[in-house]
Motif scaffolding. Structure first.
Motif, mmCIF file in Angstrom:
data_model
loop_
_atom_site.group_PDB
_atom_site.id
_atom_site.type_symbol
_atom_site.label_atom_id
_atom_site.label_comp_id
_atom_site.label_asym_id
_atom_site.label_seq_id
_atom_site.Cartn_x
_atom_site.Cartn_y
_atom_site.Cartn_z
ATOM 1 N N LEU A 1 0.818 -1.213 0.000
ATOM 2 C CA LEU A 1 0.000 0.000 0.000
ATOM 3 C C LEU A 1 0.851 1.261 0.000
ATOM 4 N N ASN A 2 1.970 1.244 0.709
ATOM 5 C CA ASN A 2 2.823 2.430 0.778
ATOM 6 C C ASN A 2 3.725 2.577 -0.438
ATOM 7 N N ARG B 1 -1.155 6.510 -4.163
ATOM 8 C CA ARG B 1 -2.306 6.547 -3.262
ATOM 9 C C ARG B 1 -3.083 7.847 -3.435
ATOM 10 N N ASN C 1 -6.853 9.937 -1.947
ATOM 11 C CA ASN C 1 -7.841 9.995 -0.864
ATOM 12 C C ASN C 1 -9.270 10.128 -1.362
ATOM 13 N N GLY D 1 -3.884 2.816 -4.663
ATOM 14 C CA GLY D 1 -4.339 2.914 -3.290
ATOM 15 C C GLY D 1 -5.413 3.979 -3.163
ATOM 16 N N ASP E 1 -7.091 3.587 2.622
ATOM 17 C CA ASP E 1 -6.324 2.498 3.242
ATOM 18 C C ASP E 1 -6.540 1.153 2.564
ATOM 19 N N LEU F 1 -6.416 -1.213 -1.351
ATOM 20 C CA LEU F 1 -5.971 -1.335 -2.729
ATOM 21 C C LEU F 1 -7.175 -1.537 -3.630
#
Length: 492
Positions: A207-208, A212, A214, A250, A253, A255
């Motif tokens: 994930l990191n 990503r 929001n 992402g 939080d 995928l």
């Protein structure tokens, strides 16, 4: 005083360049540039110090730009030749808009298009369309805008099915996948979540490592619940050009998959998408028995085919609605529906330099997966390039300054030998990289190798120029000292 300081710095620089026949400076250049090149493709190779992020804002990304242009050259020299045609694109084009009406359409009209495609038994229907707001042409919305005097008409309209309900029924009856777009900033029509299939991570959670976001621009929850899948349609832009495509992104939080992977999941009836990752990031994405190798951040390098070889996959939505398309264009095919009409589409520039609709890029990803023609730049390749540069650079640093070496003797004996030799070596390097690209799909960074080794050679060239300048000044001084003096200069 200033001239003295400038002269002192110049003297120091000349001594530094000539020290050890130029080897220390050349070695420092080799190690420094190799390290910068290695860091230039972070993350996924080695951890990237925060200092380099500040350096990127001040110094042009020479390695990154040269690498991108070289990889574009590979593709333009050897574009992908489609071996299959699994995708049909239903284009809402200018002909369709002229015949059916301007965009956006009422949702019941879009439902008619989905029904017409589904009647021909495709494997899946992917919609490159976002519908985050309610249809204002729906009967209930029209009824809400009527005056009180039209109460009977309003009641009759509210008795009709909502356009969202009509479209939801069509999506539920067809193997449909709705598209969405991940975005950085919140807006009135964005949300923070998306109905998506589960993703099973095998190994370290990436994930990191992946890109990503929001927020997401997605269709209404009612439509999401009716469709058989949700997928992202994001592409990666580098200086305005599409070269890499994320297969996994992402969102908050979790995928989420992109359109090609989600289409494969729906077609194979898989309950989840498999992601394989290690400490450096993602390694591959799998659906059923299909596994696609990825970069550590979840992207793939897309091997583009020319639009000249893909035009036959397009059919006009107008012809579909009018029943004028051969059913074989849809039967057992993966169908993508998207806007291509003037002013209604997101045009993208590919690595081939072609301007194509965004829906074409999604089709090319699916086609690449079916053909198994993946472009690869694994982490080990970057390390192999670095080791090659260091080994060859050290060989140059150790061997070239020897005045009694065969190479030095050859360079002295043959005019312009160093230029010819350098040209031949670079042509050999480029030819080798082109062959590795053509037959193995490997993206070898010959540009960075050329830049670093040229800089190392330049150190010795600069040292040679300084030595030549010193010899010239000494020779001039000796000539002045040995020149006969005039009568006025003789002692009396």
């Amino acid at each position: 005083m200033k001239r003295f300081r400038d002269y002192s710095w110049l003297t120091f620089f000349m001594k530094l360049m000539r020290a050890g026949q130029g080897r220390p400076v050349a070695l420092a250049v080799l190690l420094g540039l190799s390290l910068l090149n290695l860091y230039s493709e972070s993350p996924g190779v080695i951890p990237r110090p925060a200092l380099l992020d500040k350096l990127d804002d001040m110094v042009p990304d020479t390695f990154g730009t040269a690498r991108q242009l070289l990889f574009d050259h590979y593709q333009r020299r050897f574009p992908r030749v489609p071996a299959s045609q699994p995708v049909t694109i239903v284009a809402i084009d200018d002909r369709t808009l002229a015949a059916i009406g301007q965009w956006p359409w009422p949702r019941n009209r879009l439902a008619n298009l989905v029904d017409a495609i589904a009647a021909q038994k495709p494997l899946a229907i992917g919609l490159d369309i976002y519908m985050p707001e309610a249809d204002q042409t729906s009967p209930d919305k029209v009824a809400d805008n009527l005056p009180d005097s039209a109460a009977a008409l309003a009641a009759g309209l509210r008795a009709l099915p909502r356009h969202e309900t009509t479209l939801a029924n069509s999506l539920r009856a067809a193997p449909s996948i709705l598209g969405a777009a991940a975005v950085d900033q919140a807006a009135f029509d964005t949300s923070t979540d998306l109905r998506s299939a589960p993703i099973l991570v095998h190994g370290v959670d990436p994930l990191n490592r992946v890109k990503r976001y929001n927020y997401v621009l997605a269709s209404l929850p009612e439509l999401q619940a009716a469709a058989h899948g949700q997928a992202m349609l994001n592409v990666a832009l580098e200086q305005g050009t599409v070269r890499r495509i994320p297969l996994i992104l992402g969102l908050g939080d979790k995928l989420v998959p992109c359109m090609p992977i989600e289409i494969l999941r729906v077609v194979t009836g898989s309950a989840a998408v498999d992601v394989y990752a290690n400490t450096t990031g993602m390694e591959s994405v799998g659906v059923a028995d299909v596994e696609v190798p990825t970069q550590p951040d979840g992207d793939i390098w897309l091997h583009f085919a020319s639009m000249r070889s893909t035009q036959q996959r397009y059919v006009s939505a107008r012809d579909v609605l009018q029943g004028q398309v051969d059913p074989g264009r849809f039967h057992n095919k993966l169908v993508l529906v998207g806007l291509t009409g003037t002013g209604n589409t997101d045009m993208r520039t590919t690595a081939l330099g072609e301007l194509v609709p965004g829906i074409e890029i999604q089709a090319q990803i699916i086609e690449t997966i079916f053909d198994g023609r993946f472009l690869r730049r694994p982490v080990w390749l970057k390390w192999a390039e670095t080791i090659f540069v260091l080994a060859f650079g050290i060989l140059i640093i150790w061997y070239l300054p020897h005045s009694d070496s065969r190479l030095a003797a050859f360079v002295r004996a043959v005019p312009k030998a160093s230029a010819v030799l350098g040209l031949l070596l670079n042509l050999l390097l480029l030819a080798s990289c082109l062959l590795l690209f053509k037959y193995f799909g490997l993206l070898v960074d010959a540009a960075s190798i050329f830049i670093i080794l040229s800089a190392v050679m330049g150190c010795f060239f600069s040292t040679a120029l300084l030595d030549l300048g010193v010899q010239t000044r000494r020779e001039a001084k000796r000539r002045r000292a040995s020149a006969p003096r005039s009568a006025d200069q003789l002692p009396r």
